[in-house]
Design a protein around this motif. Structure first.
Motif, PDB file in Angstrom:
ATOM      1  N   ARG A   1      -1.368   3.884 -11.445  1.00  0.00           N
ATOM      2  CA  ARG A   1      -2.120   4.195 -10.222  1.00  0.00           C
ATOM      3  C   ARG A   1      -3.572   3.769 -10.353  1.00  0.00           C
ATOM      4  O   ARG A   1      -4.199   3.350  -9.373  1.00  0.00           O
ATOM      5  CB  ARG A   1      -2.039   5.691  -9.916  1.00  0.00           C
ATOM      6  CG  ARG A   1      -0.642   6.222  -9.618  1.00  0.00           C
ATOM      7  CD  ARG A   1      -0.704   7.535  -8.875  1.00  0.00           C
ATOM      8  NE  ARG A   1      -1.557   8.521  -9.533  1.00  0.00           N
ATOM      9  CZ  ARG A   1      -1.121   9.415 -10.410  1.00  0.00           C
ATOM     10  NH1 ARG A   1       0.159   9.437 -10.756  1.00  0.00           N
ATOM     11  NH2 ARG A   1      -1.954  10.285 -10.938  1.00  0.00           N
TER      12      ARG A   1
ATOM     13  N   LYS B   1      -4.163  -0.655  -5.718  1.00  0.00           N
ATOM     14  CA  LYS B   1      -3.107  -0.412  -4.743  1.00  0.00           C
ATOM     15  C   LYS B   1      -1.768  -0.957  -5.259  1.00  0.00           C
ATOM     16  O   LYS B   1      -1.728  -1.993  -5.916  1.00  0.00           O
ATOM     17  CB  LYS B   1      -3.450  -1.053  -3.406  1.00  0.00           C
ATOM     18  CG  LYS B   1      -4.640  -0.412  -2.712  1.00  0.00           C
ATOM     19  CD  LYS B   1      -4.890  -1.056  -1.355  1.00  0.00           C
ATOM     20  CE  LYS B   1      -6.051  -0.379  -0.646  1.00  0.00           C
ATOM     21  NZ  LYS B   1      -6.319  -0.990   0.694  1.00  0.00           N
TER      22      LYS B   1
ATOM     23  N   CYS C   1       2.456  -1.884  -4.429  1.00  0.00           N
ATOM     24  CA  CYS C   1       3.516  -2.142  -3.451  1.00  0.00           C
ATOM     25  C   CYS C   1       4.838  -1.694  -4.055  1.00  0.00           C
ATOM     26  O   CYS C   1       5.034  -1.739  -5.282  1.00  0.00           O
ATOM     27  CB  CYS C   1       3.563  -3.606  -3.025  1.00  0.00           C
ATOM     28  SG  CYS C   1       4.077  -4.754  -4.302  1.00  0.00           S
TER      29      CYS C   1
ATOM     30  N   THR D   1       1.357  -3.543  -9.283  1.00  0.00           N
ATOM     31  CA  THR D   1      -0.021  -3.736  -8.832  1.00  0.00           C
ATOM     32  C   THR D   1      -0.080  -4.943  -7.895  1.00  0.00           C
ATOM     33  O   THR D   1       0.146  -6.078  -8.316  1.00  0.00           O
ATOM     34  CB  THR D   1      -0.951  -3.963 -10.035  1.00  0.00           C
ATOM     35  OG1 THR D   1      -0.801  -2.888 -10.957  1.00  0.00           O
ATOM     36  CG2 THR D   1      -2.397  -4.036  -9.582  1.00  0.00           C
ATOM     37  N   GLN D   2      -0.353  -4.708  -6.612  1.00  0.00           N
ATOM     38  CA  GLN D   2      -0.196  -5.778  -5.624  1.00  0.00           C
ATOM     39  C   GLN D   2      -1.292  -6.840  -5.704  1.00  0.00           C
ATOM     40  O   GLN D   2      -1.102  -7.965  -5.244  1.00  0.00           O
ATOM     41  CB  GLN D   2      -0.109  -5.192  -4.217  1.00  0.00           C
ATOM     42  CG  GLN D   2      -1.312  -4.446  -3.722  1.00  0.00           C
ATOM     43  CD  GLN D   2      -1.016  -3.747  -2.398  1.00  0.00           C
ATOM     44  OE1 GLN D   2       0.068  -3.178  -2.189  1.00  0.00           O
ATOM     45  NE2 GLN D   2      -1.968  -3.793  -1.477  1.00  0.00           N
TER      46      GLN D   2
ATOM     47  N   ASP E   1       0.827  -1.214   0.000  1.00  0.00           N
ATOM     48  CA  ASP E   1       0.000   0.000   0.000  1.00  0.00           C
ATOM     49  C   ASP E   1       0.858   1.259   0.000  1.00  0.00           C
ATOM     50  O   ASP E   1       0.606   2.213   0.755  1.00  0.00           O
ATOM     51  CB  ASP E   1      -0.948   0.026   1.211  1.00  0.00           C
ATOM     52  CG  ASP E   1      -1.891  -1.171   1.243  1.00  0.00           C
ATOM     53  OD1 ASP E   1      -2.178  -1.725   0.157  1.00  0.00           O
ATOM     54  OD2 ASP E   1      -2.300  -1.570   2.341  1.00  0.00           O
TER      55      ASP E   1
END
Length: 281
Positions: A160, A164, A166, A187-188, A149
């Motif tokens: 974006r 969320k 990382c 992109t987590q 995050d």
């Protein structure tokens, strides 16, 4: 009236002060046989070039320990701070390597490695390994940190908007020396278990390739800038030293943005080559 002979001028001696920029040579003591003259050249520059010439002439070879700053100061007849700055300049240029507690050593001969690595599962790792081993190099991608995050300041809007992110920080070690320090936002929701899946032979790209498959390069940007304190510490160089910065946005096979990478490379160890022959255009 009798003629009075003028007094001879006083010889200009080396100023042994802390500020090397005002330490000049002139009539009087010289640096290891440097001819006397009126040109004002900082002594540390003369000492630096003398040491460089010794290295170029083979008096000191790659991996050899150079004399200490005290020994060079005595040899050249200069202040110890002058010798120290000369060695620091050579280390900043990549000609020498300073090792804390051990001294200063002649750096290995610099050779540029034109590595080409396609971003797909089948060729990424074996391609990179084969080319580095052919050049007699050993490498490992060291995972430094994974922050979930993470704020997306400076990250392209297209990434974006995918959810969320990382932040993954890593360093590329080549033969025991850090050449690259990387920050990568991914992109987590789509890339999981980074710490558990991390392999030092292919790093973050290997983790992504295992889970996503083929990757597509959307764009790359290159610039040169001075190293800020955090980057300099990671690369083990002086703050303000020149580095090469490469930014890039990468997507999956459907061209959905997935990864934004910002690589900081030592300018004395890495160069980037854009080979137009490898493109269709």
């Amino acid at each position: 009236m009798p003629c009075i002979a003028p007094k001879p001028p006083k010889p200009i001696l080396l100023l042994r002060i802390d500020h090397d920029d005002t330490e000049w040579y002139g009539p009087g003591p010289t640096l290891g046989g440097v001819p006397e003259g009126a040109n004002a050249i900082p002594l540390y520059k003369i000492a630096r070039e003398r040491i460089r010439q010794m290295i170029n002439d083979g008096f000191y070879g790659p991996g050899d320990r150079l004399p200490s700053e005290a020994e060079f100061a005595e040899r050249f007849g200069v202040h110890r701070l002058t010798a120290r700055r000369a060695l620091e300049e050579l280390a900043r240029e990549g000609v020498a390597v300073a090792r804390k507690g051990s001294g200063t050593f002649v750096a290995p001969h610099r050779t540029h490695l034109p590595i080409s690595v396609p971003l797909n599962r089948e060729s990424f790792t074996p391609n990179l390994e084969r080319q580095l081993r052919a050049a007699g190099r050993h490498y490992r991608e060291i995972l430094l940190d994974v922050a979930m995050d993470h704020p997306a300041r400076g990250v392209p809007r297209e990434l974006r908007e995918t959810g969320k992110l990382c932040l993954v920080s890593s360093a590329l070690d080549i033969d025991g020396e850090i050449w690259l320090y990387t920050n990568a936002w991914v992109t987590q929701q789509r890339v999981k278990g980074i710490r558990r899946r991390w392999r030092e032979n292919d790093g973050l790209y290997g983790v992504i390739l295992d889970q996503v498959g083929e990757l597509v390069t959307l764009w790359r940007a290159f610039q040169a800038e001075p190293a800020v304190a955090e980057v300099a510490e990671r690369l083990r160089i002086r703050t303000g030293s020149p580095i090469l910065v490469r930014d890039g946005l990468t997507a999956d096979a459907q061209r959905v943005p997935l990864l934004y990478v910002r690589r900081h490379a030592r300018a004395d160890r890495v160069r980037y080559v854009v080979d137009y022959r490898a493109t269709d255009g």
